[in-house]
Design an enzyme around this catalytic site. Structure first.
Site, PDB file in Angstrom:
ATOM      1  N   HIS A  19      59.115  43.334  25.565  1.00 30.01           N
ATOM      2  CA  HIS A  19      59.813  44.467  26.193  1.00 30.01           C
ATOM      3  C   HIS A  19      60.266  45.476  25.130  1.00 30.01           C
ATOM      4  O   HIS A  19      60.139  46.682  25.313  1.00 30.01           O
ATOM      5  CB  HIS A  19      61.040  43.975  26.980  1.00 30.01           C
ATOM      6  N   LYS A  43      69.519  37.028  44.731  1.00 26.79           N
ATOM      7  CA  LYS A  43      68.765  36.129  43.842  1.00 26.79           C
ATOM      8  C   LYS A  43      69.571  35.832  42.600  1.00 26.79           C
ATOM      9  O   LYS A  43      70.120  36.732  41.981  1.00 26.79           O
ATOM     10  CB  LYS A  43      67.436  36.787  43.437  1.00 26.79           C
ATOM     11  N   ARG A  92      50.034  43.302  30.398  1.00 23.99           N
ATOM     12  CA  ARG A  92      49.534  42.233  29.528  1.00 23.99           C
ATOM     13  C   ARG A  92      48.136  41.791  29.893  1.00 23.99           C
ATOM     14  O   ARG A  92      47.351  41.418  29.046  1.00 23.99           O
ATOM     15  CB  ARG A  92      50.454  41.004  29.625  1.00 23.99           C
ATOM     16  N   SER A 130      59.026  36.154  30.156  1.00 27.16           N
ATOM     17  CA  SER A 130      60.408  35.735  30.419  1.00 27.16           C
ATOM     18  C   SER A 130      60.425  34.359  31.082  1.00 27.16           C
ATOM     19  O   SER A 130      61.294  33.535  30.803  1.00 27.16           O
ATOM     20  CB  SER A 130      61.112  36.749  31.313  1.00 27.16           C
TER      21      SER A 130
HETATM   22  P1  ADP Z   1      59.526  42.430  36.615  1.00 21.04           P
HETATM   23  O1  ADP Z   1      60.324  41.333  37.237  1.00 21.04           O
HETATM   24  O2  ADP Z   1      59.819  43.772  37.164  1.00 21.04           O
HETATM   25  O3  ADP Z   1      58.044  42.169  36.469  1.00 21.04           O
HETATM   26  P2  ADP Z   1      59.878  41.824  33.794  1.00 21.04           P
HETATM   27  O4  ADP Z   1      61.212  41.779  33.161  1.00 21.04           O
HETATM   28  O5  ADP Z   1      59.148  40.538  33.918  1.00 21.04           O
HETATM   29  O6  ADP Z   1      60.140  42.532  35.170  1.00 21.04           O
HETATM   30  O7  ADP Z   1      58.936  42.855  33.019  1.00 21.04           O
HETATM   31  C1  ADP Z   1      59.228  44.217  32.921  1.00 21.04           C
HETATM   32  C2  ADP Z   1      57.992  44.968  32.417  1.00 21.04           C
HETATM   33  O8  ADP Z   1      57.663  44.524  31.111  1.00 21.04           O
HETATM   34  C3  ADP Z   1      56.737  44.739  33.263  1.00 21.04           C
HETATM   35  O9  ADP Z   1      55.999  45.949  33.278  1.00 21.04           O
HETATM   36  C4  ADP Z   1      55.999  43.675  32.512  1.00 21.04           C
HETATM   37  O10 ADP Z   1      54.612  43.722  32.751  1.00 21.04           O
HETATM   38  C5  ADP Z   1      56.315  44.078  31.081  1.00 21.04           C
HETATM   39  N1  ADP Z   1      56.210  42.969  30.128  1.00 21.04           N
HETATM   40  C6  ADP Z   1      56.655  41.712  30.270  1.00 21.04           C
HETATM   41  N2  ADP Z   1      56.371  40.953  29.176  1.00 21.04           N
HETATM   42  C7  ADP Z   1      55.696  41.765  28.324  1.00 21.04           C
HETATM   43  C8  ADP Z   1      55.101  41.583  27.031  1.00 21.04           C
HETATM   44  N3  ADP Z   1      55.127  40.414  26.396  1.00 21.04           N
HETATM   45  N4  ADP Z   1      54.489  42.656  26.466  1.00 21.04           N
HETATM   46  C9  ADP Z   1      54.461  43.845  27.117  1.00 21.04           C
HETATM   47  N5  ADP Z   1      54.985  44.079  28.331  1.00 21.04           N
HETATM   48  C10 ADP Z   1      55.601  43.064  28.935  1.00 21.04           C
END
Ligand code: ADP
Length: 158
Positions: A19, A43, A92, A130
């Site tokens: 992120h 949630k 990703r 995550s």
């Molecule tokens: P959501 O629950 O909205 O998917 P996340 O917190 O999982 O939220 O992810 C937020 C954004 O960051 C999404 O666009 C996701 O694809 C991106 N993201 C998550 N992990 C990575 C990573 N390792 N590298 C690049 N982008 C990522």
């Protein structure tokens, strides 16, 4: 010229180095980036909302053009309220693409002028998710190497 403001929405449970990479690269495109931690009051999160907001704020302490908010609403509505015409998201893999494709259509349905901008993940950060970090943390594994802050040294979780 109008400022280019992007909202980077996500659950960020937790906020990872993947992120962070998206935000820092986004600074080459946008004047201002707002990290928006979306949460659904029904949630339960693994990492408390206020703790994560604090850790993200600390991470970007040196960047006045990056701020962090929390919200419980449609992302597109929040973007409109903030005057953010861009949504920033990371991609990703094809699984991300499938999901992002539909969510970006929905966001434009709610807020016609909003454009989603996708950055392809940096290859060395692509395996970070995550979900996996939560799993490792739950069973006592140190996850600091995946995060832009030191969770193990953070006293606010204690
Ligand atoms: P959501 O629950 O909205 O998917 P996340 O917190 O999982 O939220 O992810 C937020 C954004 O960051 C999404 O666009 C996701 O694809 C991106 N993201 C998550 N992990 C990575 C990573 N390792 N590298 C690049 N982008 C990522």
């Amino acid at each position: 010229m109008n400022k280019r403001i992007a909202l980077f929405p996500g659950s960020f449970d937790p906020f990872t180095k993947g992120h962070e990479d998206i935000v820092l690269r986004g600074l080459h495109i946008f004047d201002e980036i707002i990290v928006g931690i979306g949460h659904n009051s029904n949630k339960k999160r693994y990492f408390p909302l206020e703790v994560m907001q604090h850790l993200i704020e600390n991470t970007f302490e040196a960047y006045p053009q990056i701020s962090t908010i929390t919200y419980d609403d449609l992302t597109a509505n929040i973007a409109r309220q903030l005057g953010a015409r861009f949504l920033l998201r990371g991609l990703r893999n094809t699984t991300d693409f499938e999901y992002e494709n539909s969510i970006s259509q929905v966001n434009r349905h709610v807020y016609e002028e909003v454009e989603t901008v996708f950055l392809i993940t940096s290859p060395h950060l692509a395996p970070i998710s995550s979900t996996i970090i939560r799993e490792l943390h739950k069973y006592g594994h140190n996850v600091d190497e995946f995060l832009p802050y030191k969770l193990s040294e953070s006293t606010i979780l204690a």
